[in-house]
Design a protein around this motif. Structure first.
Motif, PDB file in Angstrom:
ATOM      1  N   CYS A 111      51.704  27.760  43.340  1.00 48.71           N
ATOM      2  CA  CYS A 111      52.495  28.664  42.497  1.00 48.71           C
ATOM      3  C   CYS A 111      53.347  27.875  41.511  1.00 48.71           C
ATOM      4  O   CYS A 111      53.467  28.250  40.339  1.00 48.71           O
ATOM      5  N   LEU A 122      44.531  30.399  35.875  1.00 48.41           N
ATOM      6  CA  LEU A 122      43.961  31.292  36.884  1.00 48.41           C
ATOM      7  C   LEU A 122      42.542  31.705  36.479  1.00 48.41           C
ATOM      8  O   LEU A 122      42.194  31.701  35.288  1.00 48.41           O
ATOM      9  N   TRP A 124      40.601  34.058  35.416  1.00 50.89           N
ATOM     10  CA  TRP A 124      40.490  35.390  34.825  1.00 50.89           C
ATOM     11  C   TRP A 124      39.039  35.684  34.452  1.00 50.89           C
ATOM     12  O   TRP A 124      38.365  34.853  33.859  1.00 50.89           O
ATOM     13  N   ALA A 128      39.343  41.703  35.069  1.00 45.45           N
ATOM     14  CA  ALA A 128      40.751  41.485  35.440  1.00 45.45           C
ATOM     15  C   ALA A 128      41.642  41.537  34.208  1.00 45.45           C
ATOM     16  O   ALA A 128      42.746  42.106  34.249  1.00 45.45           O
ATOM     17  N   LEU A 162      50.994  36.658  44.247  1.00 38.13           N
ATOM     18  CA  LEU A 162      49.785  35.828  44.321  1.00 38.13           C
ATOM     19  C   LEU A 162      49.719  34.983  45.582  1.00 38.13           C
ATOM     20  O   LEU A 162      48.643  34.863  46.192  1.00 38.13           O
ATOM     21  N   HIS A 165      47.740  35.862  48.659  1.00 41.28           N
ATOM     22  CA  HIS A 165      46.286  35.946  48.495  1.00 41.28           C
ATOM     23  C   HIS A 165      45.638  34.566  48.328  1.00 41.28           C
ATOM     24  O   HIS A 165      44.419  34.491  48.160  1.00 41.28           O
ATOM     25  N   LEU A 166      46.439  33.514  48.385  1.00 40.16           N
ATOM     26  CA  LEU A 166      45.876  32.175  48.250  1.00 40.16           C
ATOM     27  C   LEU A 166      45.260  31.687  49.551  1.00 40.16           C
ATOM     28  O   LEU A 166      44.463  30.748  49.557  1.00 40.16           O
ATOM     29  N   LEU A 175      40.274  29.653  44.381  1.00 39.38           N
ATOM     30  CA  LEU A 175      40.680  31.039  44.140  1.00 39.38           C
ATOM     31  C   LEU A 175      39.637  31.699  43.252  1.00 39.38           C
ATOM     32  O   LEU A 175      39.428  31.306  42.108  1.00 39.38           O
ATOM     33  N   ALA A 177      37.725  34.849  41.113  1.00 43.21           N
ATOM     34  CA  ALA A 177      38.143  35.942  40.225  1.00 43.21           C
ATOM     35  C   ALA A 177      38.310  37.236  41.020  1.00 43.21           C
ATOM     36  O   ALA A 177      39.203  38.044  40.730  1.00 43.21           O
ATOM     37  N   ARG A 179      39.294  37.539  44.170  1.00 50.51           N
ATOM     38  CA  ARG A 179      40.549  37.518  44.922  1.00 50.51           C
ATOM     39  C   ARG A 179      41.744  37.697  43.989  1.00 50.51           C
ATOM     40  O   ARG A 179      42.731  38.336  44.354  1.00 50.51           O
ATOM     41  N   LEU A 180      41.661  37.140  42.798  1.00 50.45           N
ATOM     42  CA  LEU A 180      42.718  37.358  41.816  1.00 50.45           C
ATOM     43  C   LEU A 180      42.823  38.840  41.473  1.00 50.45           C
ATOM     44  O   LEU A 180      43.921  39.402  41.385  1.00 50.45           O
ATOM     45  N   ALA A 183      44.595  40.684  44.193  1.00 52.85           N
ATOM     46  CA  ALA A 183      46.035  40.451  44.154  1.00 52.85           C
ATOM     47  C   ALA A 183      46.696  41.325  43.093  1.00 52.85           C
ATOM     48  O   ALA A 183      47.788  41.876  43.317  1.00 52.85           O
TER      49      ALA A 183
END
Length: 310
Positions: A111, A122, A124, A128, A162, A165-166, A175, A177, A179-180, A183
């Motif tokens: 983070c 991230l 993306w 998303a 976030l 969810h890591l 990580l 897309a 899982r992002l 979150a």
């Protein structure tokens, strides 16, 4: 060794963080550790009185003052590097890689890395990006209960939205897309998730019956692109967000090239369409170009397909 005045000396770091030196001609300069009893004043004082010191003796003498830490840093590629270090003041006694660092500590380190580098690091994907833009549009339109998911807010609140969810990620590249996206969706309670689909849908159905994606993160507001013929019979510009936000329409040729961009479909039919029809019906004769587009059937098909009822 380095030169200081007329001497070639060996530098030592003391536990208080200051440096001290010993001439290489001194037999103690062959020792890695010294117990120093006297040293000249200054930032690099010369050691005047010392004795050799073994590490096991040092650890017995100062056992209660030795600290142990798990130190994490993140590389430019987003990989967490973890090491277990033991120190006595400024002295580093041990430095070893840590094979299984604490998951929460890794999440916090990642983070901090994201906050420093920006949200661009991230994973993306387009869904998303569009999901985020849809929520932001509704926040701009209504405010509460739609949250402010600005870049500033997302960066400030990384540990809250976030980090959980890591999971066991020790590398930001772990990580996904998906899982992002999960979150992000957790930022909305279920009732708002349902309302999002109603007020800011991902797809818009043209009068032709075909669905087209709405692009929300474009300058000038959300837009949808479709062939001009798919809007026949439609005089009013379509709106979303309970009629509060008009869609910008990218009217395309049969080949998918832009012919007109408008937020006033009725004005286009009256003033722009006649010229477009005059220029395009010779270029695309297999497609319909009626005199009265408002009385024609919206379609993505050719004249032959229409005649066959396909």
């Amino acid at each position: 060794a380095w030169a200081a005045g007329n001497y070639t000396v060996k530098p030592y770091l003391m536990r208080n963080g200051k440096a001290a030196v010993l001439p290489l001609t001194d037999s103690l300069a062959r020792q890695d550790m010294l117990a120093v009893a006297a040293v000249d004043a200054g930032t690099r004082g010369r050691i005047r009185l010392a004795a050799a010191l073994e590490q096991d003796v040092l650890e017995k003498l100062f056992r209660s003052e030795i600290t142990e830490s798990e130190d994490l840093n993140v590389s430019q590629e987003g990989q967490v590097n973890a090491r277990r270090r033991r120190r006595l003041g400024a002295l580093l006694l041990d430095d070893a890689p840590l094979s299984r660092p604490d998951g929460d500590a890794c999440a916090l380190a990642l983070c901090a890395f994201i906050r420093d580098q920006g949200l661009r690091v991230l994973p993306w994907d387009e869904p998303a990006r569009q999901w985020l833009a849809r929520v932001r549009l509704l926040h701009q339109t209504w405010g509460d209960p739609w949250p402010d998911l600005s870049d500033t807010w997302l960066l400030d609140e990384l540990e809250n939205w976030l980090a959980p969810h890591l999971g066991t990620c020790t590398d930001l590249r772990q990580l996904s897309a998906a899982r992002l996206a999960d979150a992000l969706r957790c930022l909305l309670p279920y009732p708002l998730l349902r309302r999002l689909e109603q007020l800011a849908p991902a797809q818009w159905q043209a009068p032709s019956g075909r669905s087209h994606p709405i692009v929300y993160d474009a300058e000038g507001g959300p837009f949808v692109a479709a062939k001009l013929q798919e809007f026949f019979g439609c005089e009013d510009t379509p709106h979303i967000a309970d009629g509060r936000v008009p869609l910008t329409l990218h009217l395309l040729s049969p080949a998918g090239r832009p012919l007109q961009i408008t937020r006033d479909l009725g004005h286009f039919w009256r003033n722009g369409y006649p010229q477009v029809r005059a220029e395009m019906r010779g270029r695309y004769p297999r497609h319909p170009w009626p005199d009265d587009p408002l009385a024609a059937q919206a379609t993505a098909r050719t004249n032959r397909q229409l005649a066959r009822g396909k």
